[in-house]
Design a protein around this motif. Structure first.
Motif, PDB file in Angstrom:
ATOM      1  N   ALA A  18      25.668 -13.512  39.610  1.00 50.96           N
ATOM      2  CA  ALA A  18      25.405 -12.295  38.829  1.00 50.96           C
ATOM      3  C   ALA A  18      23.976 -11.796  39.008  1.00 50.96           C
ATOM      4  CB  ALA A  18      25.674 -12.567  37.350  1.00 50.96           C
ATOM      5  N   ASP A  19      23.029 -12.715  39.173  1.00 49.26           N
ATOM      6  CA  ASP A  19      21.622 -12.332  39.349  1.00 49.26           C
ATOM      7  C   ASP A  19      21.146 -12.544  40.783  1.00 49.26           C
ATOM      8  OD1 ASP A  19      21.330 -11.660  36.637  1.00 49.26           O
ATOM      9  OD2 ASP A  19      21.023 -13.758  36.115  1.00 49.26           O
ATOM     10  N   ALA A  20      22.078 -12.669  41.714  1.00 55.30           N
ATOM     11  CA  ALA A  20      21.718 -12.879  43.120  1.00 55.30           C
ATOM     12  C   ALA A  20      22.684 -12.113  44.005  1.00 55.30           C
ATOM     13  CB  ALA A  20      21.758 -14.370  43.469  1.00 55.30           C
ATOM     14  N   SER A  21      22.241 -11.804  45.197  1.00 55.70           N
ATOM     15  CA  SER A  21      23.104 -11.129  46.161  1.00 55.70           C
ATOM     16  C   SER A  21      24.120 -12.122  46.721  1.00 55.70           C
ATOM     17  CB  SER A  21      22.251 -10.556  47.291  1.00 55.70           C
ATOM     18  OG  SER A  21      23.059 -10.155  48.377  1.00 55.70           O
ATOM     19  N   TRP A  22      25.234 -11.587  47.254  1.00 53.48           N
ATOM     20  CA  TRP A  22      26.186 -12.462  47.952  1.00 53.48           C
ATOM     21  C   TRP A  22      25.536 -13.086  49.177  1.00 53.48           C
ATOM     22  CZ3 TRP A  22      28.035 -11.569  52.979  1.00 53.48           C
ATOM     23  CH2 TRP A  22      27.722 -10.323  53.535  1.00 53.48           C
ATOM     24  N   VAL A  23      24.484 -12.463  49.683  1.00 50.75           N
ATOM     25  CA  VAL A  23      23.626 -13.071  50.700  1.00 50.75           C
ATOM     26  C   VAL A  23      22.460 -13.702  49.938  1.00 50.75           C
ATOM     27  CG1 VAL A  23      22.183 -12.674  52.715  1.00 50.75           C
ATOM     28  CG2 VAL A  23      24.313 -11.386  52.442  1.00 50.75           C
ATOM     29  N   ILE A  24      22.512 -15.012  49.767  1.00 50.10           N
ATOM     30  CA  ILE A  24      21.582 -15.696  48.867  1.00 50.10           C
ATOM     31  C   ILE A  24      20.209 -15.843  49.522  1.00 50.10           C
ATOM     32  CG2 ILE A  24      21.152 -17.847  47.600  1.00 50.10           C
ATOM     33  CD1 ILE A  24      24.217 -18.210  47.504  1.00 50.10           C
ATOM     34  N   GLY A  25      19.183 -15.318  48.859  1.00 50.89           N
ATOM     35  CA  GLY A  25      17.823 -15.379  49.363  1.00 50.89           C
ATOM     36  C   GLY A  25      17.100 -16.642  48.936  1.00 50.89           C
ATOM     37  N   PRO A  26      15.940 -16.928  49.523  1.00 47.89           N
ATOM     38  CA  PRO A  26      15.211 -18.173  49.238  1.00 47.89           C
ATOM     39  C   PRO A  26      14.695 -18.281  47.810  1.00 47.89           C
ATOM     40  CG  PRO A  26      13.924 -16.731  50.679  1.00 47.89           C
ATOM     41  CD  PRO A  26      15.288 -16.153  50.586  1.00 47.89           C
ATOM     42  N   ASP A  27      14.552 -17.160  47.103  1.00 41.97           N
ATOM     43  CA  ASP A  27      14.028 -17.187  45.741  1.00 41.97           C
ATOM     44  C   ASP A  27      15.122 -17.110  44.678  1.00 41.97           C
ATOM     45  OD1 ASP A  27      11.394 -17.253  46.721  1.00 41.97           O
ATOM     46  OD2 ASP A  27      11.384 -15.076  46.934  1.00 41.97           O
ATOM     47  N   ALA A  28      16.370 -17.171  45.089  1.00 41.95           N
ATOM     48  CA  ALA A  28      17.479 -17.004  44.148  1.00 41.95           C
ATOM     49  C   ALA A  28      17.543 -18.161  43.148  1.00 41.95           C
ATOM     50  CB  ALA A  28      18.799 -16.916  44.913  1.00 41.95           C
ATOM     51  N   LYS A  29      17.937 -17.849  41.915  1.00 47.67           N
ATOM     52  CA  LYS A  29      18.251 -18.829  40.882  1.00 47.67           C
ATOM     53  C   LYS A  29      19.766 -18.790  40.679  1.00 47.67           C
ATOM     54  CE  LYS A  29      13.934 -19.929  39.872  1.00 47.67           C
ATOM     55  NZ  LYS A  29      13.263 -19.132  40.918  1.00 47.67           N
ATOM     56  N   LEU A  30      20.412 -19.939  40.807  1.00 48.86           N
ATOM     57  CA  LEU A  30      21.865 -19.982  40.826  1.00 48.86           C
ATOM     58  C   LEU A  30      22.408 -20.849  39.691  1.00 48.86           C
ATOM     59  CD1 LEU A  30      22.359 -20.585  44.658  1.00 48.86           C
ATOM     60  CD2 LEU A  30      22.495 -18.396  43.452  1.00 48.86           C
TER      61      LEU A  30
END
Length: 271
Positions: A102-114
């Motif tokens: 929900a707070d990240a793109s489907w292309v997960i970046g290095p700074d994403a919180k999952l």
């Protein structure tokens, strides 16, 4: 041309069209999954300063449906031969279940919180590096014979043996003993942060599947001491606390399983 022939050709054409559309859809789904996995591997590499891309798999079909609803069913991340200050080289594994994007793109970046529903985390040290650390270069580590002979494997769901009575076979020259022996070893976790792996030798093993070598009583304390040590700095990916330790194949595995956590990719490699 008969009526039946015309109908048959129309059916063949319709089937061919449907098949082509289905194959194109599957191909597009597969291609999108490969791209997302590649980008996630690069993100983990960047976030953790790895010198190579880890192996990444986003499981579940169709992929595009998962990406559209911003929720992945399962992700696996694996990195072998990672430099480690104490063990030399280790493997790192993490299996993520029910990942919220929900707070990240489907292309997960290095700074994403999952946010993750369930997280399995493992650190792996192979027999070679355990042996080098112990000073027993020819060391081979195996699961307890009672488990390897069991049709169920006697292991956890992820394939890890129990932590009692592991079979360590090698030549403990530092104990002034130059014959290959098999020793029963128990594993445990210690330390305030639960990151030190303890090896406790409990006795000599003989018989089938061992070196079948007795140890004289005057040499026994030194031999057992050679197979007993502690290996600090075993921080599991994403800081999960260990829940089990044992053997898978000829590797020592420390595993932790937890639920309902939010992770950052830079925590995949912590030691």
């Amino acid at each position: 041309m008969g009526q039946n022939d015309r109908v048959r050709k129309l059916l063949i054409g319709a089937i061919a069209t449907v098949t082509a559309v289905a194959l194109a859809a599957v191909g597009a789904d597969f291609g999108a999954a490969i791209y997302a996995e590649y980008r996630l591997a690069r993100s983990v590499r960047t976030a953790t300063n790895l010198s190579f891309d880890p192996w990444v798999s986003i499981l579940g079909f169709p992929f595009i449906t998962q990406a559209t609803r911003r929720h992945y069913n399962e992700i696996e991340i694996k990195a072998s031969g990672v430099d480690h200050a104490v063990a030399g080289k280790v493997g790192l594994e993490a299996t993520l279940h029910s990942i919220d994007l929900a707070d990240a793109s489907w292309v997960i970046g290095p700074d994403a919180k999952l946010p993750v529903g369930e997280l399995e985390s493992r650190i792996i040290v192979d027999s070679t590096h355990v042996g080098r650390f112990m000073g027993i270069p020819d060391l081979l580590v195996e699961a307890p014979s009672r488990e390897t002979n069991d049709s169920t494997g006697g292991t956890t769901e992820s394939g890890i043996s129990s932590n009692r009575g592991l079979v360590f076979t090698g030549t403990p020259k530092k104990a002034d003993y130059n014959k290959k022996v098999s020793i029963a070893v128990d594993l445990s976790i210690a330390g305030p942060d639960q990151t030190t792996l303890i090896f406790t030798a409990t006795g000599v093993l003989t018989g089938a599947g061992t070196a079948d070598q007795q140890v004289p009583q005057d040499k026994l304390p030194a031999v057992l001491a050679a197979f007993s040590t502690s290996l600090p700095g075993q921080k599991l990916p994403f800081g999960v606390r260990p829940t089990s330790e044992g053997v898978r194949g000829s590797d020592i595995i420390i595993e932790g399983i937890t639920q309902g956590v939010t992770i950052a990719l830079n925590e995949f490699r912590l030691s």
